[in-house]
Scaffold this active site. Structure first.
Site, PDB file in Angstrom:
ATOM      1  N   ARG A 158      61.213  42.591 160.300  1.00 12.65           N
ATOM      2  CA  ARG A 158      60.196  42.888 161.321  1.00 12.65           C
ATOM      3  C   ARG A 158      60.485  44.221 161.987  1.00 12.65           C
ATOM      4  O   ARG A 158      59.561  44.977 162.320  1.00 12.65           O
ATOM      5  CB  ARG A 158      60.137  41.760 162.350  1.00 12.65           C
ATOM      6  N   ARG A 180      66.214  34.021 171.276  1.00 14.16           N
ATOM      7  CA  ARG A 180      64.967  33.713 171.996  1.00 14.16           C
ATOM      8  C   ARG A 180      64.545  32.257 171.817  1.00 14.16           C
ATOM      9  O   ARG A 180      64.684  31.678 170.751  1.00 14.16           O
ATOM     10  CB  ARG A 180      63.851  34.627 171.481  1.00 14.16           C
TER      11      ARG A 180
HETATM   12  P1  ADP Z   1      58.491  40.629 172.684  1.00  9.98           P
HETATM   13  O1  ADP Z   1      57.275  39.911 173.206  1.00  9.98           O
HETATM   14  O2  ADP Z   1      58.421  42.112 172.902  1.00  9.98           O
HETATM   15  O3  ADP Z   1      58.808  40.286 171.264  1.00  9.98           O
HETATM   16  P2  ADP Z   1      60.003  38.875 174.518  1.00  9.98           P
HETATM   17  O4  ADP Z   1      59.380  39.080 175.849  1.00  9.98           O
HETATM   18  O5  ADP Z   1      59.699  37.632 173.803  1.00  9.98           O
HETATM   19  O6  ADP Z   1      59.728  40.166 173.562  1.00  9.98           O
HETATM   20  O7  ADP Z   1      61.593  39.026 174.727  1.00  9.98           O
HETATM   21  C1  ADP Z   1      62.500  38.853 173.629  1.00  9.98           C
HETATM   22  C2  ADP Z   1      63.742  38.098 174.118  1.00  9.98           C
HETATM   23  O8  ADP Z   1      64.491  38.940 174.995  1.00  9.98           O
HETATM   24  C3  ADP Z   1      63.433  36.824 174.908  1.00  9.98           C
HETATM   25  O9  ADP Z   1      64.414  35.875 174.587  1.00  9.98           O
HETATM   26  C4  ADP Z   1      63.533  37.274 176.365  1.00  9.98           C
HETATM   27  O10 ADP Z   1      63.942  36.193 177.210  1.00  9.98           O
HETATM   28  C5  ADP Z   1      64.606  38.350 176.304  1.00  9.98           C
HETATM   29  N1  ADP Z   1      64.377  39.456 177.253  1.00  9.98           N
HETATM   30  C6  ADP Z   1      63.184  39.968 177.674  1.00  9.98           C
HETATM   31  N2  ADP Z   1      63.366  40.991 178.526  1.00  9.98           N
HETATM   32  C7  ADP Z   1      64.718  41.149 178.658  1.00  9.98           C
HETATM   33  C8  ADP Z   1      65.555  42.053 179.418  1.00  9.98           C
HETATM   34  N3  ADP Z   1      65.023  43.012 180.187  1.00  9.98           N
HETATM   35  N4  ADP Z   1      66.891  41.902 179.284  1.00  9.98           N
HETATM   36  C9  ADP Z   1      67.423  40.943 178.488  1.00  9.98           C
HETATM   37  N5  ADP Z   1      66.701  40.061 177.756  1.00  9.98           N
HETATM   38  C10 ADP Z   1      65.362  40.159 177.841  1.00  9.98           C
HETATM   39  P1  ADP Z   2      57.021  39.886 168.158  1.00  9.16           P
HETATM   40  O1  ADP Z   2      56.459  40.703 169.253  1.00  9.16           O
HETATM   41  O2  ADP Z   2      58.175  39.059 168.531  1.00  9.16           O
HETATM   42  O3  ADP Z   2      57.240  40.646 166.880  1.00  9.16           O
HETATM   43  P2  ADP Z   2      54.435  38.544 167.724  1.00  9.16           P
HETATM   44  O4  ADP Z   2      54.352  37.186 168.272  1.00  9.16           O
HETATM   45  O5  ADP Z   2      53.705  39.650 168.371  1.00  9.16           O
HETATM   46  O6  ADP Z   2      55.991  38.857 167.588  1.00  9.16           O
HETATM   47  O7  ADP Z   2      53.985  38.543 166.180  1.00  9.16           O
HETATM   48  C1  ADP Z   2      54.500  37.589 165.265  1.00  9.16           C
HETATM   49  C2  ADP Z   2      53.922  37.864 163.887  1.00  9.16           C
HETATM   50  O8  ADP Z   2      52.490  37.733 163.920  1.00  9.16           O
HETATM   51  C3  ADP Z   2      54.162  39.278 163.353  1.00  9.16           C
HETATM   52  O9  ADP Z   2      55.420  39.406 162.706  1.00  9.16           O
HETATM   53  C4  ADP Z   2      52.991  39.431 162.375  1.00  9.16           C
HETATM   54  O10 ADP Z   2      53.231  38.742 161.168  1.00  9.16           O
HETATM   55  C5  ADP Z   2      51.873  38.701 163.101  1.00  9.16           C
HETATM   56  N1  ADP Z   2      51.074  39.620 163.970  1.00  9.16           N
HETATM   57  C6  ADP Z   2      50.950  39.563 165.324  1.00  9.16           C
HETATM   58  N2  ADP Z   2      50.155  40.549 165.779  1.00  9.16           N
HETATM   59  C7  ADP Z   2      49.769  41.254 164.681  1.00  9.16           C
HETATM   60  C8  ADP Z   2      48.959  42.415 164.481  1.00  9.16           C
HETATM   61  N3  ADP Z   2      48.379  43.066 165.517  1.00  9.16           N
HETATM   62  N4  ADP Z   2      48.801  42.861 163.204  1.00  9.16           N
HETATM   63  C9  ADP Z   2      49.360  42.235 162.154  1.00  9.16           C
HETATM   64  N5  ADP Z   2      50.144  41.148 162.278  1.00  9.16           N
HETATM   65  C10 ADP Z   2      50.352  40.652 163.520  1.00  9.16           C
END
Ligand code: ADP
Ligand code: ADP
Ligand code: ZN
Length: 218
Positions: A174, A130
């Site tokens: 995570r 990502r």
């Molecule tokens: P989240 O917010 O749930 O952590 P992201 O939207 O940041 O997830 O997506 C995680 C990674 O996967 C990003 O690099 C994104 O470009 C990629 N990604 C998102 N949706 C898809 C999909 N449907 N197929 C393949 N890769 C995806």
């Molecule tokens: P992703 O969807 O890729 O796991 P986020 O950007 O949502 O990542 O979150 C990144 C980090 O921020 C989490 O690993 C956690 O440490 C913190 N975080 C985000 N949202 C929350 C929440 N609702 N409660 C506790 N920690 C959070």
């Protein structure tokens, strides 16, 4: 008309951020991402941001009291009057209960909890590849959704970077934290009758089509 109070659930890497940018554009509601808000607090060197950093770096959850405070404040803002899309919150049962209480106090409630589901090996591939825009926070992927020009955001021209917590070891933690603390929310919203399960292992366009169907409003 009832509000449009939506939650995006699902493990890290499921595609919540990717789908959120589409949903908020189409439905004209604000995107409220606790992860983005915590990273902004850190960038601005606020006390809260600095406290949150040690949890985020380890892939642990920031304490409930901190994130519940941030979300309650954000929901007071007038742009949430017609609805909102929460992304990355709630992540624990106490967070979900706090959200239900504050919405109930203004005669609102969660309209839909959209759970995007993806298998663990695929999540690791998505998270470790990502890249995020520094300016608009939109996610890209080096292989699955590369930007037109390397290192540059297609949407706003901002610089792309890799999050510190998207390293393989932090990602594994995570995912473990997700199964222990966040996955129980799927049953929580199912009991409330507002859950929609979406298969996240399809193209972003297909996932979006299923989300729209589940939201059920034009
Ligand atoms: P989240 O917010 O749930 O952590 P992201 O939207 O940041 O997830 O997506 C995680 C990674 O996967 C990003 O690099 C994104 O470009 C990629 N990604 C998102 N949706 C898809 C999909 N449907 N197929 C393949 N890769 C995806
Ligand atoms: P992703 O969807 O890729 O796991 P986020 O950007 O949502 O990542 O979150 C990144 C980090 O921020 C989490 O690993 C956690 O440490 C913190 N975080 C985000 N949202 C929350 C929440 N609702 N409660 C506790 N920690 C959070
Ligand atoms: Zn951008």
């Amino acid at each position: 008309m009832a509000q449009f109070d939506l939650i995006l659930l699902g493990p890290p890497g499921a595609g919540k951020g990717t789908q959120a940018s589409r949903i908020v554009e189409d439905y004209s509601i604000p995107h409220i991402s606790t992860g983005d808000m915590l990273r902004a607090a850190l960038k601005n060197q606020t006390a809260m941001g600095l406290e949150a950093k040690r949890y985020m770096d380890a892939g642990e959850l920031v304490p409930d009291s901190v994130v519940i405070g941030i979300v309650k404040d954000r929901l007071q803002e007038s742009d949430t009057a017609a609805g909102f899309l929460l992304d990355g919150f709630p992540r624990t049962i106490p967070q979900a209960e706090a959200l239900d209480d504050s919405l109930a106090s203004i005669e609102r409630g969660v309209s839909k909890a959209l759970a995007i589901l993806v298998d663990e090996d695929e999540l690791v591939r998505r998270l470790t590849g990502r890249r995020i825009c520094r300016d608009c926070q939109v996610p890209f992927h080096m292989v699955f959704s590369p930007p037109a020009e390397e290192g540059v955001c297609d949407k706003c021209g901002g610089e792309l970077y890799q999050r510190d917590d998207d390293s393989e070891s932090t990602v594994r933690n995570r995912l473990a934290v997700y199964s222990q603390q966040t996955e129980p929310l799927i049953a929580y919203y199912d009991r409330q009758g507002v859950l929609a399960r979406i298969d996240g292992e399809q193209s972003p366009e297909q996932v979006y089509a299923h989300l729209k169907e589940a939201i059920g409003r034009p």
